[in-house]
Design a protein around this motif. Structure first.
Motif, PDB file in Angstrom:
ATOM      1  N   TYR A  36     -17.345  -6.391  -8.827  1.00 10.94           N
ATOM      2  CA  TYR A  36     -15.963  -6.678  -9.193  1.00 10.94           C
ATOM      3  C   TYR A  36     -15.245  -7.103  -7.925  1.00 10.94           C
ATOM      4  N   CYS A  38     -11.580  -8.527  -6.379  1.00  6.22           N
ATOM      5  CA  CYS A  38     -10.164  -8.707  -6.690  1.00  6.22           C
ATOM      6  C   CYS A  38      -9.790 -10.162  -6.470  1.00  6.22           C
ATOM      7  N   CYS A 218      -7.012  -3.090 -12.006  1.00  2.67           N
ATOM      8  CA  CYS A 218      -8.392  -3.260 -11.530  1.00  2.67           C
ATOM      9  C   CYS A 218      -9.253  -2.049 -11.895  1.00  2.67           C
ATOM     10  N   HIS A 243      -4.178  -1.227  -1.932  1.00  2.00           N
ATOM     11  CA  HIS A 243      -4.720  -1.558  -3.254  1.00  2.00           C
ATOM     12  C   HIS A 243      -6.021  -0.816  -3.585  1.00  2.00           C
ATOM     13  N   HIS A 244      -7.022  -0.944  -2.725  1.00  2.00           N
ATOM     14  CA  HIS A 244      -8.310  -0.328  -3.072  1.00  2.00           C
ATOM     15  C   HIS A 244      -8.292   1.192  -2.918  1.00  2.00           C
ATOM     16  N   GLU A 247      -6.819   2.186  -6.188  1.00  2.00           N
ATOM     17  CA  GLU A 247      -7.781   2.003  -7.292  1.00  2.00           C
ATOM     18  C   GLU A 247      -8.795   3.141  -7.288  1.00  2.00           C
TER      19      GLU A 247
HETATM   20 ZN   LIG Z   1      -7.845  -5.281  -7.469  1.00  2.32          ZN
END
Ligand SMILES: [Zn+2]
Length: 490
Positions: A36, A38, A218, A243-244, A247
């Motif tokens: 996956y 982004c 995500c 962001h990660h 997530e």
């Molecule tokens: Zn993402």
């Protein structure tokens, strides 16, 4: 160079951001890799800094495909987000019009650069039910709370917060990702769901109308398409935090094992800084390929440095990369002319048997690629084979030319850079006619040099040679006469 046969187990090693180390890569299921990556927040058309990730992860995917591995590659489109909404309001167009216009610009740029299409390319707005269900799970598990129409992730409830980006939780800065700061129990808490504001897109939920925060999409989409645990999560280095990190916190807190390897590519910088939208405007992908270099040369420019090394943009370096690619291309074209086309090599993952042609990859190339995708070292092997091939061409050594051509095309094909690929092939277009014009002019100068030599006018002969060299033309004298190419500036 000895041929290479692939063993059952992968020899690939990759740098994992979470481990802060290079690790052996073993997929969950042998023979299949789930990844996956982004994708874009579609607020503007892409500049070259926006698409580096696409080229870098395309290289990884192609390398996996070449080993006969099935790759499920999911890349999302963030089509609802603060920046998209702000931009659409500034342009006075509906948010979806702006989002889909820019999504098409990104798709066109990926395609232009020869990136294989994603297996799936989900949009955030198509997955609100999955996002709401995940937020529900987090609230139930005590990791999130609704407050004033927002839903926030409770950072203090997740002990491993900060582990991906290597921060202790007390060092983490507030995300400042909601205008509803008083709703937060802790300033570091971040928005999973944002309450509706007038004029913004919104969906009804148990905690009121609103829209998803950026990070949750995500977590929801990756696990929907790849399962609760998957192999690789990728993106640009600027996504590591927040962001990660967010997530990962969301998904692990919800009980999903989530990504097993975290990979991040470095930026393209301009004067040492991340290329911003305003600074990058003249470097829009569509402008660069209209004005400066061909798409395959831009791909070569973005692919050549190691994916974890910054690229400091300069026009000079871009043109040097283009000249570097033309050297490879020039050899392939001359060799094909001399021995015929050998080594046409479709990807293993594109429904053909890769057997036979993968065995033409030199060991040093395979080792470089397996060593955390060492493209610079891999390209050094390609350039060495081209030099060897050029020597063989000058010596009329058909067998060696043939062998080097097969190797060079095989290696370049793995990197998505084979000059004979119909996508890149110089055909009866502008490039051919430009080359033909250049060839006529260079040959006229070479005749002058020959004439000067014949009358022992060394000063004129040297002046012509210098003139060509200054123009970036390298002349090689062969038994069949002089040959010219774009000079090696590396
Ligand atoms: Zn993402």
């Amino acid at each position: 160079m000895r041929g290479h046969r692939y063993a059952e187990s992968m020899n690939l090693r990759l740098y994992d951001t979470r481990a802060r180390a290079i690790r052996d890569f073993e997929p969950l299921q042998p023979g299949k890799v789930t990844m996956y990556v982004c994708g874009a927040t579609v607020q503007s058309p892409p500049h070259i800094g926006h698409v580096r990730f696409a080229v870098n992860f395309d290289l990884l995917r192609r390398w996996l495909l070449h080993q006969g591995t099935e790759v499920v590659y999911v890349r999302n489109v963030t089509d609802v987000e603060d920046k998209v909404i702000a931009r659409s309001q500034a342009e006075q167009v509906p948010w979806w019009e702006l989002a889909y216009r820019n999504e098409r610009a990104f798709s066109a740029a990926y395609d232009l650069l020869g990136c294989l299409p994603a297996t799936l390319e989900p949009r955030a707005t198509g997955h609100v039910p999955e996002i709401v269900a995940l937020i529900d799970r987090l609230i139930e598990a005590g990791h999130a709370y609704a407050s004033g129409g927002d839903v926030l992730f409770d950072v203090r409830s997740f002990a491993d917060y900060g582990a991906l980006s290597g921060q202790r939780v007390e060092e983490v800065q507030s995300a400042g990702d909601t205008e509803n700061a008083e709703a937060k129990r802790d300033p570091r808490d971040f928005a999973l769901w944002k309450r509706a504001k007038p004029g913004e897109p919104s969906w009804d939920t148990p905690w009121g109308p609103g829209r998803p925060g950026w990070h949750i999409e995500c977590s929801a989409m990756s696990t929907k398409y790849l399962g609760r645990e998957f192999d690789i999560h990728g993106g640009g280095i600027d996504l590591v935090f927040p962001h990660h990190e967010n997530e990962r916190a969301q998904s692990l807190a919800a009980g999903d094992p989530f990504a097993r390897y975290w990979l991040h590519n470095a930026w393209v910088t301009l004067s040492g800084e991340k290329m911003s939208k305003s600074l990058g405007n003249s470097l829009l992908v569509r402008e660069v390929v209209r004005r400066d270099v061909r798409p395959v040369e831009l791909r070569y420019y973005l692919a050549s440095p190691h994916y974890r090394s910054m690229i400091e943009y300069s026009e000079e370096a871009l043109h040097e990369a283009a000249a570097g690619y033309q050297r490879l291309e020039g050899f392939v074209e001359r060799a094909v002319e001399f021995v015929g086309e050998v080594g046409a090599a479709p990807l293993a993952g594109e429904g053909t048997d890769g057997e036979g042609w993968t065995s033409t990859l030199p060991d040093a190339f395979v080792q470089a690629m397996n060593d955390d995708l060492g493209v610079p070292q891999a390209l050094a092997v390609v350039h060495a084979a081209v030099r060897d091939g050029n020597t063989a061409l000058a010596a009329d050594d058909k067998a060696t030319v043939r062998a080097r051509l097969l190797e060079v095309r095989s290696m370049l094909s793995v990197l998505g850079l084979d000059p004979m690929d119909p996508r890149w092939r110089r055909s009866a277009g502008q490039d051919d006619s430009l080359r033909a014009v250049a060839d006529t002019l260079v040959r006229a100068l070479l005749v002058q040099r020959e004439e000067a030599r014949a009358r022992r006018d060394w000063a004129t002969a040297d002046a012509v040679r210098d003139q060509l060299r200054d123009a970036g033309v390298e002349v090689t004298d062969t038994p069949h006469g002089a040959r010219w190419d774009v000079a090696d500036r590396s």
